[in-house]
Design an enzyme around this catalytic site. Structure first.
Site, PDB file in Angstrom:
ATOM      1  N   TRP A   1     -10.223   0.160  -4.348  1.00  0.00           N
ATOM      2  CA  TRP A   1      -9.667   1.509  -4.164  1.00  0.00           C
ATOM      3  C   TRP A   1      -8.311   1.611  -4.885  1.00  0.00           C
ATOM      4  O   TRP A   1      -7.977   2.628  -5.487  1.00  0.00           O
ATOM      5  CB  TRP A   1      -9.554   1.771  -2.664  1.00  0.00           C
ATOM      6  CG  TRP A   1      -9.255   3.178  -2.224  1.00  0.00           C
ATOM      7  CD1 TRP A   1      -8.211   3.578  -1.426  1.00  0.00           C
ATOM      8  CD2 TRP A   1     -10.010   4.370  -2.486  1.00  0.00           C
ATOM      9  NE1 TRP A   1      -8.268   4.924  -1.193  1.00  0.00           N
ATOM     10  CE2 TRP A   1      -9.360   5.444  -1.829  1.00  0.00           C
ATOM     11  CE3 TRP A   1     -11.166   4.647  -3.221  1.00  0.00           C
ATOM     12  CZ2 TRP A   1      -9.819   6.762  -1.880  1.00  0.00           C
ATOM     13  CZ3 TRP A   1     -11.625   5.967  -3.275  1.00  0.00           C
ATOM     14  CH2 TRP A   1     -10.946   6.995  -2.607  1.00  0.00           C
TER      15      TRP A   1
ATOM     16  N   LYS B   1       3.998   1.955  -2.573  1.00  0.00           N
ATOM     17  CA  LYS B   1       4.355   3.130  -3.369  1.00  0.00           C
ATOM     18  C   LYS B   1       5.812   3.491  -3.073  1.00  0.00           C
ATOM     19  O   LYS B   1       6.601   3.835  -3.957  1.00  0.00           O
ATOM     20  CB  LYS B   1       3.467   4.332  -3.001  1.00  0.00           C
ATOM     21  CG  LYS B   1       1.961   4.078  -3.042  1.00  0.00           C
ATOM     22  CD  LYS B   1       1.168   5.308  -2.621  1.00  0.00           C
ATOM     23  CE  LYS B   1      -0.209   5.014  -2.003  1.00  0.00           C
ATOM     24  NZ  LYS B   1      -1.196   4.334  -2.781  1.00  0.00           N
TER      25      LYS B   1
ATOM     26  N   SER C   1       0.829  -1.201   0.000  1.00  0.00           N
ATOM     27  CA  SER C   1       0.000   0.000   0.000  1.00  0.00           C
ATOM     28  C   SER C   1       0.866   1.254   0.000  1.00  0.00           C
ATOM     29  O   SER C   1       1.676   1.421  -0.895  1.00  0.00           O
ATOM     30  CB  SER C   1      -0.965  -0.056   1.182  1.00  0.00           C
ATOM     31  OG  SER C   1      -2.048   0.782   0.931  1.00  0.00           O
TER      32      SER C   1
ATOM     33  N   HIS D   1      -7.492  -5.820   0.716  1.00  0.00           N
ATOM     34  CA  HIS D   1      -6.294  -4.990   0.746  1.00  0.00           C
ATOM     35  C   HIS D   1      -5.421  -5.420   1.936  1.00  0.00           C
ATOM     36  O   HIS D   1      -5.728  -5.106   3.078  1.00  0.00           O
ATOM     37  CB  HIS D   1      -6.769  -3.544   0.909  1.00  0.00           C
ATOM     38  CG  HIS D   1      -5.691  -2.524   0.883  1.00  0.00           C
ATOM     39  ND1 HIS D   1      -5.013  -2.193  -0.263  1.00  0.00           N
ATOM     40  CD2 HIS D   1      -5.177  -1.740   1.864  1.00  0.00           C
ATOM     41  CE1 HIS D   1      -4.134  -1.246   0.002  1.00  0.00           C
ATOM     42  NE2 HIS D   1      -4.210  -0.958   1.288  1.00  0.00           N
TER      43      HIS D   1
HETATM   44  C1  GTR Z   1      -5.393   4.457   1.831  1.00  0.00           C
HETATM   45  C2  GTR Z   1      -4.850   5.240   0.674  1.00  0.00           C
HETATM   46  C3  GTR Z   1      -4.173   4.306  -0.255  1.00  0.00           C
HETATM   47  C4  GTR Z   1      -3.227   3.360   0.465  1.00  0.00           C
HETATM   48  C5  GTR Z   1      -3.736   2.927   1.819  1.00  0.00           C
HETATM   49  C6  GTR Z   1      -2.706   2.280   2.743  1.00  0.00           C
HETATM   50  O1  GTR Z   1      -6.184   5.164   2.680  1.00  0.00           O
HETATM   51  O2  GTR Z   1      -5.910   5.892   0.065  1.00  0.00           O
HETATM   52  O3  GTR Z   1      -3.516   5.022  -1.264  1.00  0.00           O
HETATM   53  O4  GTR Z   1      -1.984   3.941   0.598  1.00  0.00           O
HETATM   54  O5  GTR Z   1      -4.295   3.973   2.517  1.00  0.00           O
HETATM   55  O6  GTR Z   1      -1.551   2.685   2.787  1.00  0.00           O
HETATM   56  O7  GTR Z   1      -3.094   1.355   3.450  1.00  0.00           O
END
Ligand code: GTR
Length: 368
Positions: free
Chosen positions: A299, A212, A208, A350
């Site tokens: 997402w 990145k 996540s 996720h």
């Molecule tokens: C979310 C964000 C994502 C991702 C995520 C995370 O809220 O929108 O881009 O980075 O957090 O890091 O778990």
């Protein structure tokens, strides 16, 4: 939306309109140009690489994981114009496997409990025992020791240490994702000095926001032989043009500290950005790249993560690598291992789980 409908910038065609037709041309001209575009428009410019003042304090202890691992706790200390800073690298090295060992370096954006140094708590998010059992060293650090994950006006963490006087800040100054990636590079500075570790076989990995970060670290630091972006989504692996779920506008509204100021002006103007995220993936070529998605991670947008891999392939092909070698999204839980790139989409939410790690390590066994 198909790749064609997204009208992506061509990773091979430079600002002068010339197309790179050899790996040398791409590495010498187009790659530095793309890297600069990402620094200027997305992640920001880091003011320092390896600082002049950096030191490693190592404490070693044997007898972890029923004798299978040696633990090292490494304090990485540094100094800049705004003061001193430190973060801890936790490392489990296989005691019985061949050395120097390859390693996985996790950029941990979750709580410290997933990286328990005593191994009283074990977490599938960082299955250190499993990683060690596969012959790899397991290394981890906490993102927030480098830079806090909230909008603090860039006063704290490495921003405050390395550009304390920069007010007003440049619209191209580094954000928090770049600060964490900088930390991964400093962890690599240490790993290069550790004779138990093979510095030519270090993978950087994150989930996540950590994903990145891992992709950006892999882009700026070619010492990473493999780069894994798990569920990295918006401004990670996923294409921004035509993306569903989180957009550039959404991410900058919720996390105004993650990227450089300039990036905010591209909310709703994705088509005007001179880059898209397949070009970030292309910066990792010809090194091993792994992108992973999850079926319920709308997402992040799995389709945009997968198509980004496909759109990065022309650069892998310049290096004589097939890239991924699959034209359409594979069925869930069925990894595809190409010459240079691996991909899977896991059933579920996720997250990063043991099954994801199995695939990453299987790919590392053949690619790194
Ligand atoms: C979310 C964000 C994502 C991702 C995520 C995370 O809220 O929108 O881009 O980075 O957090 O890091 O778990």
């Amino acid at each position: 939306m198909t790749i064609e409908q997204r009208s992506l910038p061509d990773p091979l065609i430079g600002s002068d309109g010339r197309k790179a037709t050899t790996a040398e041309q791409w590495s010498g001209v187009r790659r530095p140009e793309i890297l600069q575009l990402f620094r200027d428009h997305v992640y920001g410019r880091e003011p320092v690489g390896r600082p002049e003042q950096i030191g490693f304090h190592v404490e070693t202890k044997e007898g972890f994981m029923d004798g299978a691992a040696i633990r090292k706790r490494v304090d990485i200390r540094f100094e800049g114009p705004g003061g001193t800073g430190a973060f801890r690298l936790l490392l489990f090295v296989p005691a019985n496997a061949a050395k120097p060992a390859p390693a996985f370096l996790l950029i941990n954006n979750r709580g410290a409990e997933v990286a328990d140094a005593e191994r009283t708590a074990v977490s599938p998010f960082w299955p250190a025992d499993y990683i060690v059992s596969r012959g790899y060293a397991a290394a981890v650090f906490q993102t927030e020791e480098l830079d806090p994950d909230h909008d603090d006006g860039f006063e704290n963490g490495v921003h405050g240490i390395f550009d304390p006087a920069a007010k007003p800040r440049s619209p191209h100054a580094w954000g928090t994702i770049a600060a964490w990636a900088w930390g991964a590079c400093r962890a690599m500075d240490y790993l290069e000095t550790d004779s138990d570790i093979d510095p030519n076989r270090v993978a950087v990995i994150g989930h996540s926001r950590g994903g990145k970060t891992a992709l950006w670290a892999g882009a700026i630091d070619p010492r990473f032989a493999m780069v894994v972006g798990n569920n990295s989504g918006c401004t990670g692996a996923a294409l921004s043009r035509g993306k569903r779920g989180e957009t550039i506008r959404d991410i900058n509204a919720r996390f105004p500290h993650w990227f450089c100021e300039t990036y905010k002006s591209f909310g709703g103007r994705e088509s005007e950005l001179p880059v898209d995220q397949h070009m970030l993936l292309s910066l990792i070529a010809p090194r091993a790249l792994y992108v992973s998605s999850a079926t319920e991670d709308r997402w992040a947008d799995p389709e945009s993560e997968f198509l980004s891999v496909i759109a990065a392939e022309p650069v892998y092909r310049l290096f004589g690598s097939e890239g991924l070698g699959a034209a359409s999204l594979p069925p869930a839980d069925t990894p595809v291992f190409g010459g240079g790139i691996g991909y899977h989409i896991r059933t579920g939410k996720h997250n990063m789980e043991l099954s994801d790690w199995r695939h990453f390590i299987d790919f590392a066994d053949r690619s790194m």
